[in-house]
Design a protein around this motif. Structure first.
Motif, PDB file in Angstrom:
ATOM      1  N   ASP A   6      -1.878  -2.097   0.704  1.00 34.30           N
ATOM      2  CA  ASP A   6      -3.266  -2.524   0.880  1.00 34.30           C
ATOM      3  C   ASP A   6      -4.044  -1.551   1.758  1.00 34.30           C
TER       4      ASP A   6
ATOM      5  N   GLU B 188      -7.248   0.810   0.524  1.00 35.86           N
ATOM      6  CA  GLU B 188      -8.535   0.917   1.221  1.00 35.86           C
ATOM      7  C   GLU B 188      -8.850   2.377   1.531  1.00 35.86           C
TER       8      GLU B 188
ATOM      9  N   GLU C 158      -2.813   1.418  -6.997  1.00 38.33           N
ATOM     10  CA  GLU C 158      -2.823   0.143  -7.738  1.00 38.33           C
ATOM     11  C   GLU C 158      -1.591   0.014  -8.622  1.00 38.33           C
TER      12      GLU C 158
ATOM     13  N   LYS D  37       1.529  -0.576  -6.490  1.00 43.52           N
ATOM     14  CA  LYS D  37       1.623  -1.941  -5.980  1.00 43.52           C
ATOM     15  C   LYS D  37       2.018  -2.901  -7.109  1.00 43.52           C
TER      16      LYS D  37
ATOM     17  N   GLU E  48       3.753  -4.623   2.260  1.00 48.48           N
ATOM     18  CA  GLU E  48       3.481  -4.944   3.664  1.00 48.48           C
ATOM     19  C   GLU E  48       4.732  -5.450   4.379  1.00 48.48           C
TER      20      GLU E  48
END
Ligand code: ADP
Ligand code: ASP
Ligand code: MG
Length: 410
Positions: free
Chosen positions: A198, A202, A217, A220, A243
Motif C-alpha cells: 500500500d 501511494e 497493483e 499485490k 503489510e
C-alpha cells in the motif's frame, strides 16, 4: 524443478552495448541454476527520442502509430540481449508483446494488461532457453500494438511473473532499491529493506518512478514477490511485501514528488447542485485523471473550482473546460503548469494526526507557500510552486524522516 525468476532491466541498465553485454553476463550466471525470463526496457533516452520523432511530424500524432514507433525501442534491446546471451553459450529467444501474447485494452499510450498467455514463454523455458521479453508493449483485440504508459516495463515484468507463477520478480535499476525519497534529490535518503504494497502504491502514484504503479497493483493482487535492486551490484535491495504488523510503528516511510502536474481554475461558476458532475464527468470520460480538487465559495452565488491534471493532458483538459465555461456561464478559466506535488506516505499516519501540522511547519520555515492540500488515510500531498520542489523534499525529509528515525506515532 529449478526456480523460475523474472528479471527486469531498466533503460540505464541496457543503455549501451557494453551494458547489454554486462546484463548478459549476469543473466548467464543465473541461468546456470534457474529458469530465467528477462524483461527489458528500451535503451536509456530511446523512448523519448522515438516519441519526439513522431511529434516532429505532427503536433498530435495518431496514438496508434505512436505506439508502433515507441514499442520499437524495446524490440531492439530484447533482440540484442538474446544475441549477447547466445554469444555466451546461453540459448535465448526474444518475444515481442504480441508474440507472448500480452493482451491489453486499446487505450494507446496507457493500455492496461487484460491477460497474458504464458504458453510460448513456458515452451521456450522447457526447451532450455532464456525468454527475453520486450517490456512496455502489448497487443489489443484488433491486433494493434499498444504501450503501457511510461515506465511500463515494470508492469510487463510483474504481470509476466504472475502469469507464469514465477518464484520472484527482480526489478533491476540504477539505484540500490526503494529509498525514503528520490536519492538524486536528497542525498540523505535511506534504502528501505521492505516496503508494504500500500505504501509503494501511494509512492508510485504520487510520482516515485522507481516502480510503475500498475506493477505494484499486479504484485499485490497476485502475490508476486518483487525485489527492487541495482543492476550494477549484487547487494540486497528492497522487497515489496504485504503489510506486516510492525510497519504502522513508522510514521513516515517515504516522500514522493511529481512535477508532471498542472492546475486549472474555473472562476465564477454558478454554484448549483450537479456542478462538480458537470465539470468532472466529461474530463473523466476523456480518460484524464484529476487529482487534487479545491472549491471556494464566493459571495455572489458563484464558486471557483481548482483541480490538478497531468501536465501532458493540460491542453486536452482545457479544451473540455472551455466548453463547460461557455455552457455554465462561468467567468474565466486560468491554468498554471509550473506547479509540483510533494507527498508524504506512511502507514503510521493512520493512527497519528500530527503529521500534517509538521509538514506545514517544515514548509513554512523554508518560506514555501502551499497552494493546495489533499490527504488520505496514509498520505498527505501539497501542491507548491515547481521551483521549490527539491527544497521542499529535502526539508520534509530532514523534518519527518531523518529526525523521524524516532518519529514513531506517539
Ligand atoms: P529504470 O530505467 O530502471 O526503470 P527509472 O528511472 O524508471 O529506472 O527509476 C529509477 C529512478 O527512480 C532512480 O534513478 C531514482 O532517481 C528514481 N526514484 C524516485 N523516487 C525513488 C525512491 N523513493 N527510491 C529510489 N529511486 C527513486
Ligand atoms: N521505455 C519505456 C519508457 O521509457 C518503458 C520503461 O522503460 O519501462 O517509459
Ligand atoms: Mg522505470
Amino acid at each position: 524443478m529449478r526456480p523460475l525468476t523474472v528479471q527486469k532491466y531498466g533503460g540505464t541498465s541496457v543503455g549501451s552495448v557494453e551494458r547489454i553485454a554486462a546484463v548478459a553476463e549476469r543473466v548467464a550466471a543465473r541461468a546456470a541454476k534457474e529458469r530465467m525470463i528477462v524483461v527489458v526496457s528500451a535503451m536509456a533516452g530511446e523512448t523519448d527520442r522515438l516519441l519526439k520523432l513522431a511529434r516532429a511530424l505532427s503536433p498530435e500524432p495518431d496514438p496508434r502509430e505512436c505506439d508502433v514507433v515507441a514499442a520499437s525501442g524495446e524490440q531492439v534491446t530484447a533482440a540484442l540481449l538474446s544475441i549477447a546471451l547466445a554469444e555466451r553459450g546461453v540459448p535465448a529467444q526474444s518475444f515481442l508483446g504480441h508474440q507472448v501474447r500480452i493482451s491489453t485494452d486499446s487505450a494507446h499510450g496507457k493500455a492496461r494488461i487484460q491477460s497474458i498467455d504464458g504458453e510460448r514463454i513456458s515452451r521456450a523455458l522447457d526447451e532450455g532457453r532464456v525468454a527475453v521479453v520486450a517490456g512496455f508493449q502489448g497487443v489489443d483485440e484488433r491486433g494493434s500494438i499498444t504501450t503501457l504508459g511510461r515506465g511500463g516495463s515494470d508492469t510487463s515484468a510483474v504481470a509476466v511473473a504472475a502469469a507464469v507463477k514465477a518464484d520472484s520478480c527482480e526489478i533491476l535499476t540504477d539505484v540500490d532499491g526503494v529509498y525514503t525519497t528520490d536519492p538524486r534529490v536528497c542525498p540523505q535518503a535511506r534504502k528501505l529493506e521492505r516496503i508494504s504494497h500500500d505504501e509503494m502504491l501511494e509512492l508510485a502514484s504520487l510520482g516515485s518512478k522507481v516502480l510503475q504503479i500498475r506493477s505494484v497493483e499486479f504484485a499485490k493482487r497476485y502475490g508476486v514477490r518483487v525485489h527492487v535492486r541495482s543492476s550494477f551490484n549484487d547487494s540486497e535491495g528492497t522487497w515489496v511485501v504485504p503489510e506486516e504488523s510492525t510497519m504502522e510503528d513508522v510514521l513516515v516511510t517515504g516522500i514522493a514528488h511529481d512535477k508532471d502536474q498542472a492546475k486549472i481554475t474555473i472562476k465564477g461558476v454558478p454554484d448549483r447542485p450537479g456542478l462538480a458532475a458537470r465539470i468532472f464527468g466529461p474530463i473523466a470520460a476523456a480518460n484524464i485523471i484529476v487529482d487534487v480538487i479545491l472549491q471556494n465559495t464566493g459571495e455572489d452565488g458563484t464558486t471557483d473550482v481548482t483541480f490538478t491534471v497531468p501536465r501532458g493532458e493540460l491542453a486536452a483538459a482545457l479544451r473540455i473546460v472551455d466548453e463547460i465555461r461557455r455552457d455554465t456561464g462561468a467567468k474565466e478559466v486560468l491554468s498554471d503548469s509550473t506547479i509540483a506535488k510533494v507527498s508524504i506516505v506512511g502507514l503510521g499516519m493512520r493512527s497519528h494526526a500530527g503529521v500534517a501540522a509538521s509538514i506545514f511547519e517544515a514548509l513554512a520555515r523554508e518560506g514555501i507557500n502551499i497552494q493546495m492540500i489533499s490527504t488520505s488515510e496514509i498520505k498527505v500531498s501539497v501542491v507548491i510552486d515547481e521551483k521549490y520542489v527539491e527544497l521542499a523534499v529535502r526539508a520534509l525529509h530532514a523534518a519527518l524522516v531523518e529526525r523521524g528515525e524516532g518519529a514513531h506515532p506517539s
